[in-house]
Design a protein around this motif. Structure first.
Motif, PDB file in Angstrom:
ATOM      1  N   ALA A 267       0.827  -1.204   0.000  1.00  0.00           N
ATOM      2  CA  ALA A 267       0.000   0.000   0.000  1.00  0.00           C
ATOM      3  C   ALA A 267       0.863   1.256   0.000  1.00  0.00           C
ATOM      4  O   ALA A 267       0.540   2.245  -0.683  1.00  0.00           O
ATOM      5  CB  ALA A 267      -0.924  -0.011   1.215  1.00  0.00           C
ATOM      6  N   THR A 268       1.950   1.221   0.748  1.00  0.00           N
ATOM      7  CA  THR A 268       2.837   2.397   0.802  1.00  0.00           C
ATOM      8  C   THR A 268       3.478   2.655  -0.552  1.00  0.00           C
ATOM      9  O   THR A 268       3.543   3.826  -1.018  1.00  0.00           O
ATOM     10  CB  THR A 268       3.922   2.174   1.869  1.00  0.00           C
ATOM     11  N   GLU A 269       3.956   1.602  -1.186  1.00  0.00           N
ATOM     12  CA  GLU A 269       4.555   1.788  -2.507  1.00  0.00           C
ATOM     13  C   GLU A 269       3.532   2.307  -3.522  1.00  0.00           C
ATOM     14  O   GLU A 269       3.866   3.143  -4.379  1.00  0.00           O
ATOM     15  CB  GLU A 269       5.144   0.447  -2.978  1.00  0.00           C
ATOM     16  N   LEU A 270       2.289   1.803  -3.417  1.00  0.00           N
ATOM     17  CA  LEU A 270       1.246   2.266  -4.329  1.00  0.00           C
ATOM     18  C   LEU A 270       0.944   3.742  -4.112  1.00  0.00           C
ATOM     19  O   LEU A 270       0.808   4.522  -5.075  1.00  0.00           O
ATOM     20  CB  LEU A 270      -0.018   1.422  -4.126  1.00  0.00           C
ATOM     21  N   LEU A 271       0.856   4.146  -2.841  1.00  0.00           N
ATOM     22  CA  LEU A 271       0.558   5.549  -2.550  1.00  0.00           C
ATOM     23  C   LEU A 271       1.718   6.458  -2.934  1.00  0.00           C
ATOM     24  O   LEU A 271       1.503   7.585  -3.421  1.00  0.00           O
ATOM     25  CB  LEU A 271       0.240   5.713  -1.066  1.00  0.00           C
ATOM     26  N   LEU A 272       2.939   5.993  -2.719  1.00  0.00           N
ATOM     27  CA  LEU A 272       4.077   6.824  -3.098  1.00  0.00           C
ATOM     28  C   LEU A 272       4.196   6.979  -4.603  1.00  0.00           C
ATOM     29  O   LEU A 272       4.807   7.945  -5.100  1.00  0.00           O
ATOM     30  CB  LEU A 272       5.371   6.211  -2.542  1.00  0.00           C
ATOM     31  N   GLY A 273       3.624   6.047  -5.356  1.00  0.00           N
ATOM     32  CA  GLY A 273       3.663   6.150  -6.814  1.00  0.00           C
ATOM     33  C   GLY A 273       2.666   7.127  -7.399  1.00  0.00           C
ATOM     34  O   GLY A 273       2.721   7.415  -8.605  1.00  0.00           O
ATOM     35  N   ARG A 274       1.777   7.629  -6.597  1.00  0.00           N
ATOM     36  CA  ARG A 274       0.778   8.582  -7.097  1.00  0.00           C
ATOM     37  C   ARG A 274       1.434   9.951  -7.284  1.00  0.00           C
ATOM     38  O   ARG A 274       2.234  10.399  -6.450  1.00  0.00           O
ATOM     39  CB  ARG A 274      -0.382   8.691  -6.126  1.00  0.00           C
ATOM     40  N   ASN A 276       1.782  14.125  -7.628  1.00  0.00           N
ATOM     41  CA  ASN A 276       1.292  15.336  -6.968  1.00  0.00           C
ATOM     42  C   ASN A 276       0.928  15.078  -5.502  1.00  0.00           C
ATOM     43  O   ASN A 276      -0.094  15.571  -4.992  1.00  0.00           O
ATOM     44  CB  ASN A 276       0.080  15.919  -7.710  1.00  0.00           C
ATOM     45  N   LEU A 277       1.760  14.293  -4.800  1.00  0.00           N
ATOM     46  CA  LEU A 277       1.526  14.091  -3.382  1.00  0.00           C
ATOM     47  C   LEU A 277       1.991  15.312  -2.595  1.00  0.00           C
ATOM     48  O   LEU A 277       3.003  15.934  -2.925  1.00  0.00           O
ATOM     49  CB  LEU A 277       2.293  12.868  -2.875  1.00  0.00           C
ATOM     50  N   GLU A 278       1.239  15.659  -1.561  1.00  0.00           N
ATOM     51  CA  GLU A 278       1.652  16.766  -0.714  1.00  0.00           C
ATOM     52  C   GLU A 278       2.927  16.357   0.046  1.00  0.00           C
ATOM     53  O   GLU A 278       3.095  15.188   0.409  1.00  0.00           O
ATOM     54  CB  GLU A 278       0.550  17.110   0.284  1.00  0.00           C
ATOM     55  N   PRO A 279       3.800  17.297   0.268  1.00  0.00           N
ATOM     56  CA  PRO A 279       5.063  16.957   0.958  1.00  0.00           C
ATOM     57  C   PRO A 279       4.849  16.303   2.321  1.00  0.00           C
ATOM     58  O   PRO A 279       5.580  15.368   2.695  1.00  0.00           O
ATOM     59  CB  PRO A 279       5.771  18.306   1.094  1.00  0.00           C
ATOM     60  N   LYS A 280       3.858  16.763   3.095  1.00  0.00           N
ATOM     61  CA  LYS A 280       3.623  16.178   4.413  1.00  0.00           C
ATOM     62  C   LYS A 280       3.170  14.726   4.300  1.00  0.00           C
ATOM     63  O   LYS A 280       3.616  13.857   5.053  1.00  0.00           O
ATOM     64  CB  LYS A 280       2.587  16.993   5.178  1.00  0.00           C
ATOM     65  N   ILE A 281       2.269  14.450   3.339  1.00  0.00           N
ATOM     66  CA  ILE A 281       1.780  13.087   3.153  1.00  0.00           C
ATOM     67  C   ILE A 281       2.908  12.183   2.666  1.00  0.00           C
ATOM     68  O   ILE A 281       3.059  11.041   3.117  1.00  0.00           O
ATOM     69  CB  ILE A 281       0.600  13.073   2.164  1.00  0.00           C
ATOM     70  N   GLN A 282       3.721  12.735   1.741  1.00  0.00           N
ATOM     71  CA  GLN A 282       4.838  11.934   1.243  1.00  0.00           C
ATOM     72  C   GLN A 282       5.825  11.614   2.366  1.00  0.00           C
ATOM     73  O   GLN A 282       6.340  10.492   2.458  1.00  0.00           O
ATOM     74  CB  GLN A 282       5.542  12.690   0.118  1.00  0.00           C
ATOM     75  N   ALA A 283       6.093  12.584   3.254  1.00  0.00           N
ATOM     76  CA  ALA A 283       7.007  12.341   4.374  1.00  0.00           C
ATOM     77  C   ALA A 283       6.463  11.266   5.305  1.00  0.00           C
ATOM     78  O   ALA A 283       7.198  10.397   5.792  1.00  0.00           O
ATOM     79  CB  ALA A 283       7.258  13.647   5.135  1.00  0.00           C
ATOM     80  N   ARG A 284       5.145  11.305   5.540  1.00  0.00           N
ATOM     81  CA  ARG A 284       4.557  10.293   6.419  1.00  0.00           C
ATOM     82  C   ARG A 284       4.596   8.917   5.765  1.00  0.00           C
ATOM     83  O   ARG A 284       4.826   7.908   6.439  1.00  0.00           O
ATOM     84  CB  ARG A 284       3.126  10.687   6.768  1.00  0.00           C
ATOM     85  N   LEU A 285       4.347   8.876   4.465  1.00  0.00           N
ATOM     86  CA  LEU A 285       4.409   7.585   3.779  1.00  0.00           C
ATOM     87  C   LEU A 285       5.828   7.014   3.779  1.00  0.00           C
ATOM     88  O   LEU A 285       6.017   5.804   3.946  1.00  0.00           O
ATOM     89  CB  LEU A 285       3.909   7.743   2.337  1.00  0.00           C
ATOM     90  N   ARG A 287       7.996   7.567   6.067  1.00  0.00           N
ATOM     91  CA  ARG A 287       8.249   7.103   7.440  1.00  0.00           C
ATOM     92  C   ARG A 287       7.608   5.737   7.676  1.00  0.00           C
ATOM     93  O   ARG A 287       8.204   4.866   8.315  1.00  0.00           O
ATOM     94  CB  ARG A 287       7.700   8.123   8.428  1.00  0.00           C
ATOM     95  N   ILE A 288       6.392   5.559   7.159  1.00  0.00           N
ATOM     96  CA  ILE A 288       5.734   4.245   7.271  1.00  0.00           C
ATOM     97  C   ILE A 288       6.547   3.181   6.536  1.00  0.00           C
ATOM     98  O   ILE A 288       6.699   2.052   7.018  1.00  0.00           O
ATOM     99  CB  ILE A 288       4.299   4.328   6.704  1.00  0.00           C
ATOM    100  N   GLN A 289       7.081   3.540   5.375  1.00  0.00           N
ATOM    101  CA  GLN A 289       7.875   2.582   4.605  1.00  0.00           C
ATOM    102  C   GLN A 289       9.131   2.176   5.369  1.00  0.00           C
ATOM    103  O   GLN A 289       9.499   0.998   5.416  1.00  0.00           O
ATOM    104  CB  GLN A 289       8.239   3.197   3.251  1.00  0.00           C
ATOM    105  N   ARG A 290       9.797   3.148   5.998  1.00  0.00           N
ATOM    106  CA  ARG A 290      10.996   2.831   6.776  1.00  0.00           C
ATOM    107  C   ARG A 290      10.644   1.987   8.010  1.00  0.00           C
ATOM    108  O   ARG A 290      11.376   1.069   8.370  1.00  0.00           O
ATOM    109  CB  ARG A 290      11.698   4.118   7.193  1.00  0.00           C
ATOM    110  N   ALA A 291       9.532   2.291   8.655  1.00  0.00           N
ATOM    111  CA  ALA A 291       9.128   1.504   9.814  1.00  0.00           C
ATOM    112  C   ALA A 291       8.806   0.068   9.411  1.00  0.00           C
ATOM    113  O   ALA A 291       9.140  -0.888  10.142  1.00  0.00           O
ATOM    114  CB  ALA A 291       7.914   2.150  10.487  1.00  0.00           C
ATOM    115  N   GLU A 292       8.167  -0.102   8.248  1.00  0.00           N
ATOM    116  CA  GLU A 292       7.857  -1.447   7.771  1.00  0.00           C
ATOM    117  C   GLU A 292       9.148  -2.222   7.490  1.00  0.00           C
ATOM    118  O   GLU A 292       9.255  -3.415   7.829  1.00  0.00           O
ATOM    119  CB  GLU A 292       6.991  -1.363   6.511  1.00  0.00           C
TER     120      GLU A 292
END
Length: 460
Positions: A267-274, A276-285, A287-292
């Protein structure tokens, strides 16, 4: 950096050189066979010494009693002859003794020949010393004094003393002989007694690594060793069941945790591939990817630890350190903290990245956590990596308990964490043969060093 969370206990680095010799010494002191042999030797020695001492006392007592009895009888016989002859005959001494008769008008010769006899009272006396030639003498004197005559009866104790010396030598030779015999009997008895125990230990060593060992109880008779073998069978069965349940649990947990982590990763990889992501959302994604990724590495490492198995693969230490620093830069928040990576960029070790990430990640993570301002430097050396912080330093209390599971140092405060990070690092070091150490920094803070085995390091 707080010493308790950033630095492992120095125990893995010290104290290993003297352990083999100390272990051998303890093994020698505590060998049951040796203790049985020495017990027999001491028992035989003590009993024979006690018997020899009792024999010497008994001989002396009986000898003194016999000599005094014989001398008293001779004195009585001399007195009887003297009286029956009207004072003209003292009688001949018997039983290899010498008799002396002195009338009152002959006391001057007594004082000249035997000056020590004049003041002796009636009875049996022992006289010893050295003569004019310096030779030792010892004899018994029986005394009977009457107004008409003084009777003296002597018994030479020289032969008795010589016999006593020979008797003592014979007894001490007997002590040595019986002590040697006790040693032989003790060695033979210990071998017979310890034979089934040694056989039990040999069979146990032969079963090492076997998943289905043979029952030991039927192989031994119905005695103490057989009872021990049956107890070991019961313990082995219960231990096997515990290990089996632990393995099944670890496998189930690993499988059940990997499934949701895989969903999170996808899910994280799919969302990061979208786009025009906002910088805050991209940073959180991110972080989730690194935690995973960290959770996946941790699960894999813990599973290998539970099985006591080393993972396969190789890792570039500098690249893993750089990834860990990037992950922590996003978590610094408002701290005035700089994360720096220095040193050798080509150090490669024979270990999977998951294990290295967990071990090094705990050191870096705790350094970042407990250093509020300044720098955290990760320096890669030729065969090691150092984590240097400018935190509060290391206390003596923390240094002695760093590897205790659940221990949180004096600088932990109300921070999150269960105090098991360094315990995991310690177990990983034992599994892969690494060494960890900690020392105070040059000015402040702590320097934690993770040193790899020489056989595991190579140049890429």
């Amino acid at each position: 950096m707080a010493s308790v969370t950033a630095s492992p206990h120095p125990k893995p680095e010290t104290g290993s050189a003297a352990r083999p010799g100390a272990a051998r010494a303890r093994k020698f002191r505590r060998r049951l066979r040796t203790r049985i042999v020495w017990s027999f030797v001491l028992l035989g020695f003590c009993l024979t010494v006690l018997f020899a001492y009792a024999s010497i006392l008994a001989r002396q007592r009986v000898e003194n009693q016999l000599v005094e009895d014989v001398m008293n009888r001779n004195l009585e016989e001399t007195w009887r002859r003297f009286v029956s002859s009207g004072g003209t005959e003292a009688g001949a001494p018997v039983q290899q003794m010498k008799g002396f008769l002195y009338r009152p008008d002959k006391l001057d010769s007594l004082r000249r020949d035997f000056p020590d006899w004049e003041h002796l009272d009636d009875g049996i006396h022992t006289l010893s010393g050295t003569d004019a030639d310096g030779k030792p003498f010892s004899y018994r004197v029986g005394v009977r004094k009457t107004p008409n005559a003084w009777f003296f009866l002597t018994y030479d104790m020289g032969q008795v003393a010589l016999g006593e010396v020979q008797f003592r030598r014979t007894l001490w030779a007997t002590v040595g002989l019986f002590t040697l015999l006790s040693l032989i009997i003790g060695w033979w008895s210990a071998s017979r007694v310890m034979s089934p125990v040694s056989e039990l230990a040999t069979r146990l060593r032969a079963y090492r690594g076997s998943s289905n060992p043979t029952q030991l109880g039927p192989l031994f008779p119905e005695d103490e060793v057989g009872e021990l073998a049956r107890a070991l069978d019961d313990y082995s069965q219960r231990l096997t069941e515990v290990v089996q349940r632990d393995r099944e649990f670890n496998a189930d947990v690993s499988h059940e945790l990997r499934t949701p982590l895989a969903v999170i990763r996808g899910a994280t990889e799919l969302l990061l591939g979208r786009p025009n992501l906002e910088p805050k959302i991209q940073a959180r994604l991110l972080r989730i990817q690194r935690a995973e990724a960290a959770c996946t590495d941790l699960i894999g490492s813990l599973l290998l630890l539970s099985r006591n198995e080393r993972g396969q693969g190789s890792s570039n230490v500098a690249r893993v350190a750089d990834q860990l620093l990037d992950a922590h830069r996003a978590q610094i928040g408002g701290k005035q903290l700089e994360l720096i990576q220095q040193g050798n960029q080509d150090l490669v070790i024979d270990a999977p990245e998951a294990a290295l990430s967990v071990a090094l990640g705990n050191l870096i993570g705790n350094a970042v956590k407990y250093t509020h301002e300044g720098t955290v430097v990760v320096r890669v050396l030729d065969d090691a990596v150092e984590v240097i912080d400018s935190g509060p330093g290391l206390s003596e209390e923390d240094a002695g308990k760093l590897f205790h599971r659940g221990y949180r140092g004096t600088h932990a405060g109300h921070s999150q964490g269960g105090g098991i990070g360094l315990s995991i690092v310690s177990r990983l070091c034992e599994l892969y043969g690494w060494q960890v150490s900690v020392r105070p920094g040059a000015q402040r803070g702590v320097v934690a060093t993770l040193r790899f085995r020489p056989a595991d390091s190579a140049t890429a």
